[in-house]
Scaffold this active site. Structure first.
Site, PDB file in Angstrom:
ATOM      1  N   ILE A  17       0.918  -1.267   0.062  1.00 10.83           N
ATOM      2  CA  ILE A  17       0.113  -0.280   0.301  1.00 10.83           C
ATOM      3  C   ILE A  17       1.145   1.521  -0.050  1.00 10.83           C
ATOM      4  CG2 ILE A  17      -0.298  -0.160   2.628  1.00 10.83           C
ATOM      5  CD1 ILE A  17      -3.136   1.006   1.349  1.00 10.83           C
ATOM      6  N   GLY A  38       2.918  -4.757  10.904  1.00  7.27           N
ATOM      7  CA  GLY A  38       2.222  -4.515   9.834  1.00  7.27           C
ATOM      8  C   GLY A  38       1.550  -3.623   8.870  1.00  7.27           C
ATOM      9  N   VAL A  39       1.024  -2.702   7.886  1.00  4.65           N
ATOM     10  CA  VAL A  39       0.536  -1.369   7.504  1.00  4.65           C
ATOM     11  C   VAL A  39       0.955  -0.814   8.174  1.00  4.65           C
ATOM     12  CG1 VAL A  39      -1.442  -0.330   5.941  1.00  4.65           C
ATOM     13  CG2 VAL A  39      -1.281  -3.331   6.193  1.00  4.65           C
ATOM     14  N   ASP A  40       0.319  -0.444   9.521  1.00  7.28           N
ATOM     15  CA  ASP A  40       1.201   0.889  10.386  1.00  7.28           C
ATOM     16  C   ASP A  40       2.856   0.654  10.229  1.00  7.28           C
ATOM     17  OD1 ASP A  40       0.366   2.652  12.032  1.00  7.28           O
ATOM     18  OD2 ASP A  40      -0.102   1.715  13.606  1.00  7.28           O
ATOM     19  N   SER A 125      -8.271  -4.791  10.067  1.00  5.48           N
ATOM     20  CA  SER A 125      -8.027  -5.929  10.193  1.00  5.48           C
ATOM     21  C   SER A 125      -8.085  -7.711  10.686  1.00  5.48           C
ATOM     22  CB  SER A 125      -9.663  -5.524  11.247  1.00  5.48           C
ATOM     23  OG  SER A 125     -10.077  -4.888  11.844  1.00  5.48           O
ATOM     24  N   TYR A 129      -5.427  -7.490  14.151  1.00  5.14           N
ATOM     25  CA  TYR A 129      -7.089  -8.512  14.959  1.00  5.14           C
ATOM     26  C   TYR A 129      -7.978  -9.851  14.255  1.00  5.14           C
ATOM     27  CZ  TYR A 129      -6.412  -3.765  16.889  1.00  5.14           C
ATOM     28  OH  TYR A 129      -5.953  -2.682  17.323  1.00  5.14           O
TER      29      TYR A 129
END
Ligand code: AR6
Length: 179
Positions: A17, A38-40, A125, A129
């Site tokens: 991303i 992760g993405v964060d 999520s 998550y």
């Protein structure tokens, strides 16, 4: 894979991303906006420290689950980052579908408010998550499709899916929406 809903497009791609050339990218954040993996982690590493400085300053109380807040995008090619907080999966009876759909809807509202024509989402999520991938695909694509049918903007919503499993699950659901 691309499917048109009215004048708007939903597109599925595999990839990272942080590399997307769109007006806004969406982060899968936590409610403290504290950063993480992760993405964060990938987004904050690529964007640089200005993004965390901005979210700390503007959102000291964080962001509730099922919602999202906007910041600049630092060194990323996008103009904005929308930090969305999806639910932790607890078996599905604690309102997780509504919270996940709400997070996507709020990001699309932010896109409209910030005049963004294109937005890229990760599969919110579905990592740490624990939201089951097939259900996440169904709930997130339904939320985005319904929003596009109601609002006719933004013009492009791209889902950027990291693995084969995610891409397959989202493709099956999107294909089903064309029948
Ligand atoms: N580009 C696109 N997708 C990615 C990327 C990437 N660079 N990296 C991972 N994914 P996650 P969550 C996929 O765990 O479940 C963080 O610590 C990944 O394979 O990033 O919403 C936050 O700080 C998965 O399918 O987000 C929160 O505490 C999907 O993105 C917590 O994790 C989401 O995985 C949020 O958990």
């Amino acid at each position: 894979m691309r499917v048109k809903f009215g004048e708007c497009l939903i597109e599925l791609v595999r990839g990272d991303i942080t590399a997307q050339q769109v007006d806004a990218i969406v982060n899968a954040a936590n409610s403290q906006l504290a950063g993480g993996g992760g993405v964060d982690g990938a987004i904050h590493r690529a964007a640089g420290p200005s993004v965390m400085e901005e979210t700390d300053r503007r959102y000291p109380d964080g962001c509730p689950t099922g919602s999202a807040v906007a910041s600049g995008a630092g060194e990323l090619p996008a103009k904005f980052i929308f930090h969305a907080v999806g639910p932790v999966w607890r078996g599905g009876t604690g309102g997780e579908p509504d919270q996940l759909k709400g997070a996507y809807r709020r990001c699309l509202d932010l896109a409209v408010e910030h005049h963004c024509e294109s937005v890229a989402f990760p599969a919110i999520s579905t990592g740490v998550y624990g939201y089951p991938m097939d259900l996440a695909a169904e709930h997130s694509l339904t939320s985005v499709r319904d929003y596009l049918q109601d609002h006719e903007q933004p013009s492009l919503v791209r889902f950027v899916l990291f693995g084969e499993g995610a891409f397959g699950a989202y493709s099956r659901v999107l294909e089903g929406m064309t029948e």
